[in-house]
Enzyme design. Structure first.
Site, mmCIF file in Angstrom:
data_model
loop_
_atom_site.group_PDB
_atom_site.id
_atom_site.type_symbol
_atom_site.label_atom_id
_atom_site.label_comp_id
_atom_site.label_asym_id
_atom_site.label_seq_id
_atom_site.Cartn_x
_atom_site.Cartn_y
_atom_site.Cartn_z
ATOM 1 N N ASP A 80 70.280 77.154 45.235
ATOM 2 C CA ASP A 80 70.514 75.816 44.682
ATOM 3 C C ASP A 80 71.415 75.768 43.453
ATOM 4 O O ASP A 80 72.240 74.871 43.340
ATOM 5 C CB ASP A 80 69.209 75.094 44.361
ATOM 6 C CG ASP A 80 68.378 74.840 45.599
ATOM 7 O OD1 ASP A 80 68.958 74.639 46.666
ATOM 8 O OD2 ASP A 80 67.145 74.847 45.502
ATOM 9 N N ASP A 114 57.967 71.887 44.283
ATOM 10 C CA ASP A 114 57.878 71.985 45.737
ATOM 11 C C ASP A 114 57.623 73.402 46.232
ATOM 12 O O ASP A 114 57.009 73.599 47.270
ATOM 13 C CB ASP A 114 59.105 71.377 46.415
ATOM 14 C CG ASP A 114 60.427 71.915 45.901
ATOM 15 O OD1 ASP A 114 60.439 72.817 45.048
ATOM 16 O OD2 ASP A 114 61.477 71.417 46.371
#
Length: 884
Positions: free
Chosen positions: A480, A70
């Site tokens: 993350d 992404d």
């Protein structure tokens, strides 16, 4: 959980750096003459770390596969080494959004051709439009067709697809589904030019959150996939039947039967859901459609699987469970091209207790599950899972049944069976790529083996980096997955930072004079936002938040580790002595300021906010404004104090259209001098001085001499050498940079999606020769062995080796024997080997030389099964050492 990774600095980049040209000066300084150095670039291995929404196998050439990420570019599978090769490292600073890949397509007619639709955000965060990249050499080089609209590789719905498709009969024809109401687009010249298919009847209407004013979750997800029915064409002629998926719950699938001349809503289709994929088994005449009530990649509460018979126009609900029993949507779906009728699908949004994978061998007539309950909460798996190559995938968790660690996955929107090998399957998750090479064991009732198939694919967003003068060579702050302590850059660390495990680490620092003391801050849904380590980041304990803290912000450690200054989100700047059990508000400095410490004076701290530099000389209790003017007015600034020199500060930052560049202070920030030869700069870092130089090497991500790149200076910024090249740009590198204080020429670079890169100069000589030969000392040695931490089946130990002789060692090798069967599992600052009970620890390249009277230290972790007796004797080569 994978969130849209929008760093503050990236927002500043979008709003400022790309908004226009720098303000013209009355007299522009002459462009500096740039030298260049050839660097070898590698990743500090993490292996994965981010969402892989798409995996594409070529249908005509075996072992040719691609993965898209992404925010971190695209990759090609290399079968000989079972690794992934990055393909978009050439994307430059101004085009940073083109590292987000919304779709990828591999040409089955000409396997050398591959296409990537790129663009990261459809809202204002990405100021550039999207593009379609095309390659004639499997992604080794690219040409680009700019589009008149944006694409969203990191937007909601990014796991749907593929939006980009090549006509399997006439490969000069491609289709692209666009978001934001821009419709369906077509190229008839192999991706060189594109035009809108104006007669396509539906641009989509689904948005994830209509109330989102940022435009991120409120964008129309648009046309989401294109699928050709290859059986309706012949080689050289356009395929007649094309299916198109639309983000519209009432009108999700359209079809053309005349090569795109006309389009109709597919009659009889289900409503109330979004079709995430349209996968055709042309041999059996079935179009399979996984549906979800949401666009993904992590939302989705209900779902169905449908099969459309292309010959009879019959719709059949083939869902493996009742609708009432779904708490997830379906997305990942693949058919076995070698065994028609075999279908697999994923419950992509099932986080607790785990994702689910379904398999059918009768075209969806019946299904089996990858795992099922025996008696709740106990479950039985059809698979085994080995994550020893990426051990951090367990997250250090110890869940209660029915949860397990590692999980089978989450955000599993990409699942593909190798079209040439029924035993190989790969699937993407929010953190890695998993795969198996004995999948058909599933059908025989035996277990199939899952393991990470992700080596070479590095997809972490890097917020901060630190290279201490001793201990581990690299500490990282990541989005993350928190961050890692790398004791060996070529190996995957055993675990990310834990206790606590931040979802994102925003800042970290170490005490310059006591590098065992480390602090980090970050984001966490519930719990403290700060943590401390007293062993160089190997182990951590949580601190206590001041009132009101909502996010990590920035943090600084005093030079001796005696105190800390923290500028968190949600609260003002605070200071503490000790390890954060009691915080006091700092005065004289605004909330949200960036904070750093002097690297010599433990009571001096610095801050910056909105064009003003701040200084504290009382340990962060109070700050005063510096009289220095002419600094950047915004907050897209990074600065650092130089190790070894009190009051010496370098500051980089600014924005296009305003003040922008690199500044230097030698008086503790009272005044700054702007370097005339640096047009723009976004980071600053320091590394070991060049041979013969006394001043540390400077590193920056900057624009110098009209060139955007990474630069090195060995003469305090008087001249600069570009150390990257146009093939190694990695989009945006503006978060952090640091040199290695122990290895001249080595530099660590942050990226926003390609992990931590490190480079070594070809002109710097041997940078890390590895373990040297065993020493031949002329006199004595002393060893101090200390167990620093112990748990039921393992322990950690530190070893200090002292040269008690009269001459220096050039390389050392220390041996000992364990009495109780202990086994070394990992080491830092030494290379270890073990044969039976005998262990050897040898120097690494940078700590081979040990002067008379000096010491060298290293550490290791080991397994044990019971008693943990300390070694009684140590030998340096053939010589016995004194044991302290």
């Amino acid at each position: 959980m994978r969130r849209p990774r929008i760093l503050t600095a990236v927002l500043a980049l979008a709003a400022g750096l790309l908004s226009g040209a720098p303000t013209a000066l009355a007299a522009d300084p002459p462009a500096p003459k740039l030298a260049a150095d050839t660097y070898t670039w590698k990743n500090a291995r993490i292996d994965g770390g981010g969402f892989v929404p798409g995996i594409v196998f070529n249908r005509s050439e075996k072992n040719l596969a691609y993965a898209r990420t992404d925010i971190g570019g695209a990759y090609r599978w290399r079968e000989s080494s079972k690794t992934w090769t990055p393909l978009l490292d050439s994307v430059g600073w101004d085009d940073w959004g083109h590292t987000g890949v919304v779709s990828i397509a591999s040409d089955s007619v000409d396997p050398n051709r591959v296409y990537a639709a790129v663009g990261t955000y459809t809202n204002s965060w990405d100021p550039k439009n999207g593009a379609v990249m095309r390659s004639l050499d499997r992604g080794a080089s690219w040409r680009k067709a700019d589009l008149p609209f944006k694409l969203g590789g990191n937007m909601p719905g990014r796991g749907i697809g593929e939006r980009l498709a090549i006509d399997p009969n006439r490969n000069s024809v491609l289709y692209l589904g666009a978001p934001s109401g821009k419709g369906l687009w077509r190229s008839t010249d192999a991706g060189v030019t594109w035009s809108q298919v104006t007669n396509f009847p539906n641009v989509g209407d689904y948005v994830a959150d209509p109330s989102d004013t940022s435009g991120y979750s409120s964008d129309n997800q648009g046309i989401v996939w294109v699928t050709f029915d290859e059986s309706t064409g012949t080689a050289g002629s356009a395929t007649r039947t094309i299916y198109v998926g639309v983000a519209d719950k009432d009108n999700a699938v359209y079809r053309s039967t005349d090569a795109g001349a006309t389009w109709q809503r597919l009659a009889g289709q289900p409503t109330g859901y979004l079709a995430h994929k349209g996968v055709l088994d042309a041999r059996n005449g079935y179009l399979y459609l996984p549906y979800s009530d949401k666009g993904g990649p992590y939302d989705g509460g209900k779902g169905r699987l449908w099969r459309y018979a292309t010959g009879t126009a019959t719709w059949t609900d083939i869902s493996p469970v009742a609708e009432a029993d779904t708490f997830y949507g379906f997305s990942g779906l693949s058919v076995d091209r070698q065994r028609p009728g075999t279908v697999m699908a994923t419950a992509y949004s099932a986080w607790w207790p785990d994702t689910q994978i379904f398999r059918s061998t009768d075209s969806g007539g019946s299904w089996s599950k990858a795992w099922d309950y025996t008696s709740y909460p106990n479950r039985e798996n059809r698979y085994t899972m080995d994550v020893s190559s990426s051990p951090w995938l367990t997250w250090g968790a110890n869940p209660q049944p029915p949860e397990q660690t590692p999980k089978l996955g989450w955000m599993t929107e990409a699942l593909e069976i190798d079209p040439f090998d029924s035993d190989r399957m790969m699937y993407g998750t929010g953190a890695t790529v998993y795969g198996t090479e004995n999948l058909t064991n599933w059908d025989r009732g035996s277990k199939f083996a899952i393991e990470p198939m992700v080596r070479g694919l590095e997809e972490t967003a890097v917020n901060d980096l630190a290279a201490p003068p001793s201990g581990a060579p690299l500490l990282s702050a990541l989005g993350d997955i928190g961050g890692f302590r790398h004791t060996d850059l070529t190996k995957v660390p055993s675990m990310m930072f834990t206790q606590p495990n931040f979802t994102t680490t925003t800042s970290l620092d170490f005490a310059e004079a006591n590098p065992d003391t480390v602090v980090r801050v970050g984001n966490l849904d519930a719990g403290p936002h700060i943590a401390f380590s007293t062993d160089n980041g190997a182990d951590w304990f949580a601190g206590t938040d001041p009132s009101g803290v909502s996010g990590g912000g920035t943090v600084a450690s005093a030079a001796d580790g005696s105190r800390f200054v923290w500028s968190p989100e949600g609260a003002g700047v605070h200071h503490t002595t000790g390890f954060g059990t009691s915080w006091q508000a700092s005065t004289g400095i605004p909330a949200g300021a960036i904070v750093e410490s002097d690297r010599v004076d433990p009571k001096t701290f610095y801050g910056f906010k909105s064009g003003t530099f701040y200084v504290s000389t009382d340990g962060g209790a109070s700050f005063g404004k510096s009289p220095a003017g002419g600094l950047p007015s915004g907050d897209s600034v990074r600065f650092k104090a130089l190790p070894g020199k009190k009051g010496e500060v370098w500051l980089a930052g600014g924005a296009a259209g305003g003040t922008y560049g690199l500044w230097h202070s030698t008086d503790g920030g009272t005044s700054f001098t702007k370097l005339a030869n640096v047009e723009q700069a976004d980071t600053i870092g320091f590394g070991k001085a060049a041979p013969g130089a006394s001043y540390q090497t400077l590193y920056t991500s900057a624009k110098i001499g009209g060139v955007r790149g990474l630069f090195r200076s060995t003469d305090q910024g008087a001249s600069w050498t570009r150390i990257n090249d146009d093939a190694h740009q990695w989009g945006w590198t503006g978060a952090a940079i640091t040199g290695d204080p122990r290895v001249y020429g080595r530099v660590y670079v942050s990226t926003n999606g390609r992990g931590v890169l490190y480079g070594d100069s070809s002109g710097a000589g041997p940078t890390d020769p590895g373990p040297g030969p065993g020493p031949t000392p002329t006199a004595g040695c002393k060893v101090t062995y200390q167990v620093t931490s112990q748990w039921p089946d393992g322990f950690q130990a530190d070893v200090q080796l002292t040269n008690t002789g009269r001459s220096a060692w050039n390389g050392w090798s220390l041996g000992w024997t364990f009495a109780d069967g202990q086994k070394v599992t990992q080491a830092w600052n030494a290379e270890t080997a073990q044969s039976g009970s005998a262990v050897t620890g040898k120097n690494v390249g940078w700590n081979a030389s040990v002067a008379a009277g000096s010491s060298v230290s290293f550490g290791f972790t080991a397994k044990r099964s019971g008693t943990n007796t300390k070694p009684a004797a140590f030998k340096l080569g053939d010589q016995s050492c004194t044991v302290a």
